[in-house]
Write a protein that holds these residues in place. Structure first.
Motif, PDB file in Angstrom:
ATOM      1  N   THR A 625       0.872  -1.177   0.000  1.00  0.00           N
ATOM      2  CA  THR A 625       0.000   0.000   0.000  1.00  0.00           C
ATOM      3  C   THR A 625       0.909   1.226   0.000  1.00  0.00           C
ATOM      4  O   THR A 625       1.785   1.359   0.861  1.00  0.00           O
ATOM      5  CB  THR A 625      -0.920   0.024   1.220  1.00  0.00           C
ATOM      6  N   ILE A 626       0.701   2.124  -0.973  1.00  0.00           N
ATOM      7  CA  ILE A 626       1.559   3.299  -1.146  1.00  0.00           C
ATOM      8  C   ILE A 626       0.935   4.500  -0.438  1.00  0.00           C
ATOM      9  O   ILE A 626      -0.223   4.858  -0.695  1.00  0.00           O
ATOM     10  CB  ILE A 626       1.761   3.617  -2.634  1.00  0.00           C
ATOM     11  N   TYR A 627       1.719   5.116   0.456  1.00  0.00           N
ATOM     12  CA  TYR A 627       1.278   6.319   1.176  1.00  0.00           C
ATOM     13  C   TYR A 627       2.226   7.470   0.851  1.00  0.00           C
ATOM     14  O   TYR A 627       3.449   7.264   0.737  1.00  0.00           O
ATOM     15  CB  TYR A 627       1.324   6.101   2.685  1.00  0.00           C
ATOM     16  N   PRO A 628       1.720   8.706   0.747  1.00  0.00           N
ATOM     17  CA  PRO A 628       2.631   9.858   0.709  1.00  0.00           C
ATOM     18  C   PRO A 628       3.278  10.020   2.084  1.00  0.00           C
ATOM     19  O   PRO A 628       2.686   9.660   3.106  1.00  0.00           O
ATOM     20  CB  PRO A 628       1.704  11.035   0.369  1.00  0.00           C
ATOM     21  N   ILE A 629       4.485  10.534   2.136  1.00  0.00           N
ATOM     22  CA  ILE A 629       5.241  10.580   3.383  1.00  0.00           C
ATOM     23  C   ILE A 629       4.549  11.420   4.440  1.00  0.00           C
ATOM     24  O   ILE A 629       4.710  11.212   5.643  1.00  0.00           O
ATOM     25  CB  ILE A 629       6.676  11.100   3.120  1.00  0.00           C
ATOM     26  N   GLN A 630       3.690  12.340   4.002  1.00  0.00           N
ATOM     27  CA  GLN A 630       3.029  13.225   4.957  1.00  0.00           C
ATOM     28  C   GLN A 630       1.729  12.641   5.509  1.00  0.00           C
ATOM     29  O   GLN A 630       1.037  13.280   6.297  1.00  0.00           O
ATOM     30  CB  GLN A 630       2.729  14.591   4.312  1.00  0.00           C
ATOM     31  N   SER A 631       1.392  11.401   5.132  1.00  0.00           N
ATOM     32  CA  SER A 631       0.119  10.826   5.552  1.00  0.00           C
ATOM     33  C   SER A 631       0.114  10.513   7.053  1.00  0.00           C
ATOM     34  O   SER A 631       0.972   9.765   7.542  1.00  0.00           O
ATOM     35  CB  SER A 631      -0.158   9.544   4.769  1.00  0.00           C
ATOM     36  N   PRO A 632      -0.874  11.030   7.787  1.00  0.00           N
ATOM     37  CA  PRO A 632      -0.977  10.707   9.220  1.00  0.00           C
ATOM     38  C   PRO A 632      -1.223   9.218   9.462  1.00  0.00           C
ATOM     39  O   PRO A 632      -0.925   8.718  10.547  1.00  0.00           O
ATOM     40  CB  PRO A 632      -2.183  11.537   9.688  1.00  0.00           C
ATOM     41  N   ALA A 633      -1.753   8.511   8.476  1.00  0.00           N
ATOM     42  CA  ALA A 633      -2.049   7.085   8.653  1.00  0.00           C
ATOM     43  C   ALA A 633      -0.795   6.271   8.923  1.00  0.00           C
ATOM     44  O   ALA A 633      -0.862   5.165   9.482  1.00  0.00           O
ATOM     45  CB  ALA A 633      -2.757   6.544   7.413  1.00  0.00           C
ATOM     46  N   LEU A 634       0.378   6.801   8.565  1.00  0.00           N
ATOM     47  CA  LEU A 634       1.625   6.060   8.773  1.00  0.00           C
ATOM     48  C   LEU A 634       1.941   5.872  10.257  1.00  0.00           C
ATOM     49  O   LEU A 634       2.713   4.981  10.617  1.00  0.00           O
ATOM     50  CB  LEU A 634       2.785   6.778   8.083  1.00  0.00           C
ATOM     51  N   MET A 635       1.326   6.684  11.118  1.00  0.00           N
ATOM     52  CA  MET A 635       1.560   6.535  12.554  1.00  0.00           C
ATOM     53  C   MET A 635       1.104   5.155  13.046  1.00  0.00           C
ATOM     54  O   MET A 635       1.634   4.626  14.018  1.00  0.00           O
ATOM     55  CB  MET A 635       0.816   7.631  13.329  1.00  0.00           C
ATOM     56  N   HIS A 636       0.120   4.570  12.366  1.00  0.00           N
ATOM     57  CA  HIS A 636      -0.386   3.259  12.789  1.00  0.00           C
ATOM     58  C   HIS A 636       0.651   2.149  12.599  1.00  0.00           C
ATOM     59  O   HIS A 636       0.522   1.068  13.177  1.00  0.00           O
ATOM     60  CB  HIS A 636      -1.652   2.914  12.006  1.00  0.00           C
TER      61      HIS A 636
END
Length: 736
Positions: A625-636
């Protein structure tokens, strides 16, 4: 109950060389074994295997089959053993009885997987010796004849089972008479009201048209005699279940059926068949589209006959079936009519002639057992094969391909060869380019247009294909392609894991470590890593036990530093990628979009577009799953370091693929606002995938728009254009 001498006499009538002593011995053994057992009707249980044997004597079967019928319940229901049967009656009969014992408790309306496994057992037993099927069908036929003694709850289950599996199997083996009786008996118990309605209508029609039917029969007889054709003419009435099935399938009324009445015309030779056809067609007008020549193109169950429908006296339609006496025997008794069953087994021990089309169908069906299909897929394929009628099509070179009714060029391609189906991109039907989803008709010439090189068929084809073979091949190709994607992703992850540990990836070393990873092949390991089922560090340690992962704790990461892929928390795990740039490390996994060769999806809320710095999160069973580096979802995923992947964009400038993003727009609530927003996005080359509108106040609305764009520059241009609109009060990109 049939006496011992009666059973022997029935066999001797058609086979004077029958082994009387063997038959007598089997009768006495089974009678003693079953002892005082009784059936639901109260009759001695031994009467059942005798009736089964009697049904098989009507088919004129060999001694071994008759004896197996008499003994078929002994191993299951008495103290008899396979060893004892072998010793007293020989291994051939022992094998037949054991084959029947294995499938005695068949339950085809249980859970789907169990149902499929039971069907596998049935067909495997049949494949070992097809005579098992003949005894099983006779067993089922007698049980259906006495079904009224069974409790209602079991009655429905047995009738459904008969209609779903046994009657179609009898039909596939060419045993029309047995199939028709099985269907009729099941119909009587499952839909008594529908059957009674049809029986009433048939009686009314018989009273009204009886004289016309006799007249047609008489005129046919006179016409044939005048031309020197020796023919036996038998009038018949379509079976109630066949009438009901046709009414349901075609959604027509009873009065609209064209072939309720029919005649079988039996002649001596094939030449007489066509002479009789000429007489019929010159005596009465034919019904267009109702002519089928199954003599020149037999059905897959060896059925051969000419079918035609004429408009006879009184404007009464009648279907005529013209065939030889030999064809009629095969039409009624199917595989039981073959000479190998009349004169005992062949000298090489085979149970059925390999030139029998019914046998070839059975072998094709069983070949699926070795191709890795799941039980449910095998069941679906077999049921499709059992129930479908046929159309006959041709390759450009004249090869005949028999397909189920409703088949498409996709089914045709897979019937020619699996590789032809996988590479199909188009079709010509009778010289005209047609869609691959077109339905084929009898006599069509089909040419498959193929792509060059290895191809994977679209998974959506599975819903279009009619044949079980095509569906199974499409599923298999899709699974193989997905596995290849996961293996490709896994290899990239593993290679980079080796590099981080200061080692070089080597396939031979990984192969030697397979036992430690509990996998049988390198591809299994790579696919497991790609699916997220195995951690890449475990693979490295299996090959190099002393290797260390270079990922380290970073108490205060610098978010401006190139190569940082962590989060702003003191406990974060940080991925240090030497030499990383805004587009990611030179060794990062390249991402080309959804159409690439890796299992990729984009962040569900917000997406990602070329130009964003991106992070890949490995999701078990779903790929990256590709996220932009600024995505808050990455905290999970902050504490799941093994799931983080170093990825970069790899976009061909010549391609114009669109990528997902999400914007939130606050707008003034007035007529035409939505139209302005949509028009602006469309005029700037964006594509709206979804819009969700929420009322924030009477004067304002919030729109969350899923949009597809080329890259960040394209997205920013659209946002700028929207911001300039007077109806827009606020706009921002969503980073889920």
């Amino acid at each position: 109950m049939m006496r011992q001498h009666e059973l022997v006499g029935r066999v001797l009538r058609y086979n004077p060389q029958a082994d009387e002593e063997l038959l007598n011995r089997a009768y006495v053994y089974a009678m003693r074994a079953h002892g005082s057992q009784t059936r639901a009707s109260g009759d001695p249980y031994f009467s059942h295997p005798l009736e089964v044997a009697a049904i098989l004597t009507d088919l004129k079967l060999d001694d071994a089959t008759i004896v197996a019928a008499v003994l078929h319940d002994t191993i299951e229901d008495t103290e008899a053993t396979r060893e004892e049967i072998d010793r007293l009656f020989g291994k051939e009969i022992g094998a037949l009885v054991e084959g029947l014992t294995k499938i005695k408790k068949l339950d085809l309306v249980s859970k789907r997987a169990a149902q499929a496994e039971n069907l596998r057992k049935l067909l495997l037993a049949i494949a070992d010796d097809v005579r098992v099927l003949l005894v099983k069908l006779a067993d089922r036929l007698h049980n259906m004849r006495t079904l009224h003694f069974v409790p209602p709850s079991k009655r429905t289950r047995i009738a459904e089972e008969t209609l779903d599996i046994y009657a179609p199997l009898a039909g596939r083996m060419g045993m029309h008479e047995m199939r028709e009786e099985l269907e009729e008996l099941a119909f009587r118990h499952l839909m008594p009201d529908a059957r009674n309605m049809i029986m009433t209508r048939l009686a009314e029609m018989r009273e009204k048209n009886g004289a016309i039917i006799l007249r047609i029969e008489h005129e046919l007889d006179e016409q044939f005699k005048a031309r020197g054709i020796m023919a036996e003419i038998n009038g018949r009435q379509k079976a109630p279940y066949s009438i009901w099935r046709k009414m349901e399938r075609k959604s027509i009324a009873f009065e609209q059926l064209p072939d309720i009445y029919g005649f079988r015309i039996l002649v001596d030779t094939v030449e007489d068949c066509y002479r009789a056809l000429g007489v019929v067609h010159t005596t009465w007008p034919t019904v267009p589209g109702r002519f089928k020549d199954y003599i020149s193109t037999p059905k897959q169950n060896d059925y051969r006959s000419i079918h035609t429908t004429v408009v006879g006296p009184g404007r009464q339609r009648a279907e005529l079936q013209i065939r030889t006496h030999e064809m009629h025997a095969i039409a009624e008794y199917g595989i039981a009519a073959h000479a190998l069953y009349k004169d005992a087994r062949a000298t090489d021990g085979t149970a059925l002639s390999t030139d029998s089309a019914a046998y070839r169908w059975l072998r094709r069906t069983l070949d699926l057992l070795s191709e890795g299909d799941s039980p449910e897929e095998f069941l679906e394929h077999t049921k499709l094969e059992l129930f479908q009628d046929q159309v006959f099509c041709f390759t450009p070179k004249g090869r005949l391909i028999a397909l189920p009714r409703g088949a498409t060029p996709i089914d045709f391609a897979y019937a020619v060869h699996t590789s032809v189906g996988n590479s199909a991109v188009g079709a010509k039907i009778n010289g005209n380019v047609m869609p691959l989803i077109s339905q084929l008709n009898n006599g069509d010439e089909v040419e498959i247009i193929r792509a060059e090189g290895p191809q994977t068929p679209p998974s959506a084809w599975e819903t279009v294909a009619v044949t079980g073979k095509a569906r199974a091949a499409i599923r298999r190709a899709t699974r193989d392609a997905v596995r290849a994607q996961y293996a490709g992703l896994g290899k990239q992850i593993v290679v980079r894991a080796f590099e981080r540990a200061g080692q070089k990836y080597a396939a031979d070393k990984l192969k030697a470590a397979l036992p430690r990873l509990a996998r049988t092949s390198i591809d299994d390991v790579l696919a497991a890593v790609g699916r997220g089922e195995m951690f890449s560090g475990d693979v490295v340690k299996a090959v190099h036990p002393d290797a260390k992962d270079e990922r380290v704790k970073a108490p205060a990461p610098d978010k401006t530093e190139p190569g940082w892929f962590g989060l702003d928390k003191a406990s974060s795990l940080v991925f240090k990628v030497p030499g990383a740039t805004e587009s990611g490390s030179p060794n990062a996994i390249p991402i080309r979009g959804l159409s690439g060769d890796l299992p990729v999806r984009f962040a569900p809320n917000g997406g990602a577009v070329p130009g964003d710095r991106i992070v890949g999160i490995l999701t078990p069973g779903e790929g990256i799953t590709i996220y932009p580096i600024q995505s808050p979802a990455l905290m999970h995923f902050d504490d799941q370091s093994e799931r983080w992947l170093d990825v970069r964009w790899d976009i061909d400038e010549d391609r114009k693929d669109l990528f997902p993003a999400q914007i939130k727009v606050n707008v003034i609530n007035e007529p035409g606002t939505l139209a302005q927003i949509a028009a602006t996005i469309g005029e700037n080359g964006g594509n709206i995938d979804n819009i969700n509108v929420t009322a924030r106040s009477p004067d304002f609305r919030e729109m969350v728009i899923d949009i597809e764009v080329l890259d960040v520059k394209h997205l920013n241009a659209i946002i700028s254009q929207l911001r300039a609109k007077s109806v827009v009060s606020k706009i921002e990109r969503v980073n889920g």
